[in-house]
Design a protein around this motif. Sequence first.
Motif, PDB file in Angstrom:
ATOM      1  N   LEU A   1       0.869  -1.389  -0.248  1.00  0.00           N
ATOM      2  CA  LEU A   1      -0.301  -0.244   0.157  1.00  0.00           C
ATOM      3  C   LEU A   1       1.106   1.018   0.013  1.00  0.00           C
ATOM      4  O   LEU A   1       0.993   2.160  -0.336  1.00  0.00           O
ATOM      5  N   ASP A   2       1.907   1.478   0.973  1.00  0.00           N
ATOM      6  CA  ASP A   2       2.960   2.351   0.598  1.00  0.00           C
ATOM      7  C   ASP A   2       3.460   2.737  -0.390  1.00  0.00           C
ATOM      8  O   ASP A   2       3.595   4.059  -0.633  1.00  0.00           O
ATOM      9  N   ALA A   3       3.764   1.771  -1.215  1.00  0.00           N
ATOM     10  CA  ALA A   3       4.565   2.242  -2.451  1.00  0.00           C
ATOM     11  C   ALA A   3       3.918   2.223  -3.404  1.00  0.00           C
ATOM     12  O   ALA A   3       3.954   2.324  -4.442  1.00  0.00           O
ATOM     13  N   ALA A   4       1.780   2.487  -3.261  1.00  0.00           N
ATOM     14  CA  ALA A   4       1.072   2.766  -4.514  1.00  0.00           C
ATOM     15  C   ALA A   4       1.072   4.020  -5.054  1.00  0.00           C
ATOM     16  O   ALA A   4       0.388   4.671  -5.399  1.00  0.00           O
ATOM     17  N   GLY A   5       1.896   4.727  -4.016  1.00  0.00           N
ATOM     18  CA  GLY A   5       1.000   5.958  -4.399  1.00  0.00           C
ATOM     19  C   GLY A   5       2.597   7.142  -3.494  1.00  0.00           C
ATOM     20  O   GLY A   5       3.376   6.354  -3.520  1.00  0.00           O
ATOM     21  N   PRO A   6       1.947   8.073  -3.727  1.00  0.00           N
ATOM     22  CA  PRO A   6       3.743   9.057  -3.639  1.00  0.00           C
ATOM     23  C   PRO A   6       3.231   9.220  -2.239  1.00  0.00           C
ATOM     24  O   PRO A   6       2.706   9.063  -1.474  1.00  0.00           O
ATOM     25  N   GLY A   7       4.437   9.814  -2.190  1.00  0.00           N
ATOM     26  CA  GLY A   7       5.149  10.515  -0.362  1.00  0.00           C
ATOM     27  C   GLY A   7       5.293   9.594   0.341  1.00  0.00           C
ATOM     28  O   GLY A   7       5.526   9.516   1.856  1.00  0.00           O
ATOM     29  N   GLY A   8       5.505   8.501  -0.047  1.00  0.00           N
ATOM     30  CA  GLY A   8       6.453   7.150   0.772  1.00  0.00           C
ATOM     31  C   GLY A   8       7.392   6.463   0.596  1.00  0.00           C
ATOM     32  O   GLY A   8       7.531   5.773  -0.311  1.00  0.00           O
ATOM     33  N   SER A   9       8.622   6.859   1.033  1.00  0.00           N
ATOM     34  CA  SER A   9      10.225   7.088   0.706  1.00  0.00           C
ATOM     35  C   SER A   9      10.431   5.291   0.774  1.00  0.00           C
ATOM     36  O   SER A   9      10.315   5.184   2.208  1.00  0.00           O
ATOM     37  N   ARG A  10      10.292   5.079  -0.061  1.00  0.00           N
ATOM     38  CA  ARG A  10      11.038   3.207   0.260  1.00  0.00           C
ATOM     39  C   ARG A  10      12.020   3.182   0.688  1.00  0.00           C
ATOM     40  O   ARG A  10      12.192   2.495   2.061  1.00  0.00           O
ATOM     41  N   ARG A  11      13.610   4.268   1.126  1.00  0.00           N
ATOM     42  CA  ARG A  11      14.474   4.043   2.026  1.00  0.00           C
ATOM     43  C   ARG A  11      13.576   4.305   3.908  1.00  0.00           C
ATOM     44  O   ARG A  11      14.520   3.381   4.263  1.00  0.00           O
ATOM     45  N   THR A  12      12.236   4.764   4.186  1.00  0.00           N
ATOM     46  CA  THR A  12      12.408   4.778   5.197  1.00  0.00           C
ATOM     47  C   THR A  12      10.895   3.907   5.615  1.00  0.00           C
ATOM     48  O   THR A  12      10.801   3.711   6.690  1.00  0.00           O
ATOM     49  N   ARG A  13      10.441   3.008   4.648  1.00  0.00           N
ATOM     50  CA  ARG A  13       9.087   2.792   4.842  1.00  0.00           C
ATOM     51  C   ARG A  13       9.519   1.088   5.821  1.00  0.00           C
ATOM     52  O   ARG A  13       8.618   1.033   6.414  1.00  0.00           O
ATOM     53  N   ARG A  14      10.225   0.282   5.628  1.00  0.00           N
ATOM     54  CA  ARG A  14      10.866  -0.911   6.667  1.00  0.00           C
ATOM     55  C   ARG A  14      10.644   0.068   8.388  1.00  0.00           C
ATOM     56  O   ARG A  14       9.373  -0.564   8.866  1.00  0.00           O
ATOM     57  N   ALA A  15      10.721   0.624   8.534  1.00  0.00           N
ATOM     58  CA  ALA A  15      11.030   1.838  10.320  1.00  0.00           C
ATOM     59  C   ALA A  15       9.513   2.150  10.189  1.00  0.00           C
ATOM     60  O   ALA A  15       9.346   2.194  10.762  1.00  0.00           O
ATOM     61  N   ARG A  16       8.501   3.086   9.390  1.00  0.00           N
ATOM     62  CA  ARG A  16       7.970   3.436   9.340  1.00  0.00           C
ATOM     63  C   ARG A  16       6.739   2.118   9.453  1.00  0.00           C
ATOM     64  O   ARG A  16       5.877   2.094  10.216  1.00  0.00           O
ATOM     65  N   ILE A  17       6.588   0.743   9.136  1.00  0.00           N
ATOM     66  CA  ILE A  17       5.907   0.540   9.109  1.00  0.00           C
ATOM     67  C   ILE A  17       5.933  -0.569   9.943  1.00  0.00           C
ATOM     68  O   ILE A  17       5.373  -0.332  11.017  1.00  0.00           O
ATOM     69  N   ASP A  18       7.457  -1.024  10.605  1.00  0.00           N
ATOM     70  CA  ASP A  18       7.290  -1.126  12.439  1.00  0.00           C
ATOM     71  C   ASP A  18       7.186  -0.145  13.477  1.00  0.00           C
ATOM     72  O   ASP A  18       6.055  -0.865  14.331  1.00  0.00           O
ATOM     73  N   GLU A  19       7.088   1.148  13.184  1.00  0.00           N
ATOM     74  CA  GLU A  19       6.500   2.143  13.820  1.00  0.00           C
ATOM     75  C   GLU A  19       5.234   2.129  14.144  1.00  0.00           C
ATOM     76  O   GLU A  19       4.314   2.245  14.987  1.00  0.00           O
ATOM     77  N   ALA A  20       4.134   1.244  13.017  1.00  0.00           N
ATOM     78  CA  ALA A  20       2.572   2.074  12.558  1.00  0.00           C
ATOM     79  C   ALA A  20       2.415   0.332  12.646  1.00  0.00           C
ATOM     80  O   ALA A  20       1.245   0.770  14.262  1.00  0.00           O
ATOM     81  N   LEU A  21       2.906  -0.277  13.301  1.00  0.00           N
ATOM     82  CA  LEU A  21       2.205  -1.915  13.427  1.00  0.00           C
ATOM     83  C   LEU A  21       2.925  -2.096  15.146  1.00  0.00           C
ATOM     84  O   LEU A  21       1.967  -2.321  16.481  1.00  0.00           O
ATOM     85  N   GLU A  22       4.328  -0.886  15.896  1.00  0.00           N
ATOM     86  CA  GLU A  22       4.083  -0.966  17.542  1.00  0.00           C
ATOM     87  C   GLU A  22       2.650   0.070  17.778  1.00  0.00           C
ATOM     88  O   GLU A  22       2.497  -0.348  18.295  1.00  0.00           O
TER      89      GLU A  22
END
Lengths: 302, 272
Positions: A98-119
């Motif tokens: 979902l994050d990769a499907a649109g603008p504004g979601g940098s691939r570099r920070t994706r992993r960290a952002r996903i972990d944070e959101a799940l947390e």
Amino acid sequence: MIRTRGLVKRYGGVTAVAGIDLDVESGDSYGFLGPNGSGKTTTVRMLLGLVLPTAGTVEVLGAPIPKRARQVLHRVGALVESPAAYGHLGARANLSLLDAAGPGGSRRTRRARIDEALEQVGLAEVGRRPVRAYSLGMRQRLGLAAALIRRPELLILDEPTNGLDPRGIQEIRALLLALNAAGTTLFLSSHLLAEVEQLCRRVGVVDRGRLVLQDTLAALRAPTGAVVLRTPDPEWAVGLLDGELAERSGDRLVVRTDDPAALNARLVGQGIRITELAAQRRTLEEVVLDATTTSADRPEAS
Amino acid sequence: MIGVELRKLVRRPRTWVVIGLLNALPTLVAVLLAVTDLAPRPGTGPAFLSAVLSNGVLFPAAALAIVLPLFLPVSVAIVAGDAVAGEAQAGTLRYLIARPAGRTRLLVAKLVAVLVFVALAVVVVTVTAYFVGTALFGTGSLDGGAVGAVSGVPLSPRQAVWRTVLAMAYVAFSMLGVAAVALFLSTVTDSPLAAAMGALAVLVASSLLLTLEAAGALQPYLPTRYWLAFVDLFRQPILWRDLVRGIGLQAVYVAVLLAATWANFTTKDITS
């Protein structure tokens, strides 16, 4: 943050939204209330560019929707009706797609952002289990995580605590309050009044496609100019109060007065025992029931 | 966005099950032929089968002819019909649009994923058939590797390979028409099943009208009319007439349907 003017949506001959002017300011926590079928969901869908208005304008974060949706909607987190995910994939794979499907979601920070959101939503330990094996509450948490991955400025949430148990509801409420305190604007569409009462400072009430009320919760629940008191000696008190008495049910009396202190002194002076005395405030439920007519899911009533 | 759709395609077990099943029928046919040695007489049964017994190099073409009338269109219709309607049914479409993925971008990405699936299916069927065919029937080394053409003089092995590649391209292109119908229906309905079935209904209707003399005036315009024209690639020399018409006809169908798909999807209320 959100501004609609004369928003109208007609499906064929049915008018779902009949002219709504919403105003949600930055930092607000806004409760969007209304009976089933009143046009809440259609309005939310128009805010997100899902449903195209028949007439009127929508502005989200200062940009017209749907025309400039691409420039702003990635800064908005949304939960529309119910969460949805690809059942054969796990939580992280779903969020990543979902994050990769649109603008504004940098691939570099994706992993960290996903972990944070799940947390944040309490799914940090979820592992690789496919989503189809999730409980309703877990799906709801995943839906919230999807809304949070880009640390949005505005959260548009439809029934965010649906399917959660009491502890889960409390967790999510605390999360939303913390996000709001940190500057995230909340727009909460719900028919759970208790929830809105605990989360929101402003409310808008829709009925039959129209915004019938838009005010701060504090103003709506301002004292009504009456006092509610409880006494073990109701008969005696009723005799004494005479014309001031507005309502009585058992030992609970509603009394019209502009000076509760004097009323209390007078009753106590006469030897009437008072167990409880408070200014009367309308509950949000009363406010909403007054403002709205009937549920649209009861067709015979219209 | 295209990367996202390709990841979804590749990570979905169904993609591989469909492609696996697609290979099952030609492989079964090859095994039966090899075991019984009973090839259909020339001019009967699926194309090429009468020739494969003497040279397995022709079996990829035979495999394409076996899956082309039904199996391949069914699998393409399933995947293309699921493209948008599947997301709608799962509820993920609203999150993609609100993400915002952009409706046109999403549609283009879906289309690319469907194209990749078609190409993948055709390539896997052909390559599998090549290995199965050469393993079971040999490469015709007795008569110097020459491959019996459908008509005219035999083909050299090199020519046979090239024409098989052209046949793959033609078959894949023919499938784009199916994909376009299914994709269009996929934006109309929220049910992937309805979209796939609708596309198949179009094909069944087309195939039926092709057998009906009274529909003669319509026949040159039916989507399945020139599908089997790829057989003409194995004539010596190649008979281009129907192939060219087939490509032109498919191109018109694809262009019109994709335009309709785009117009419908970009102005549609997402209420799923």
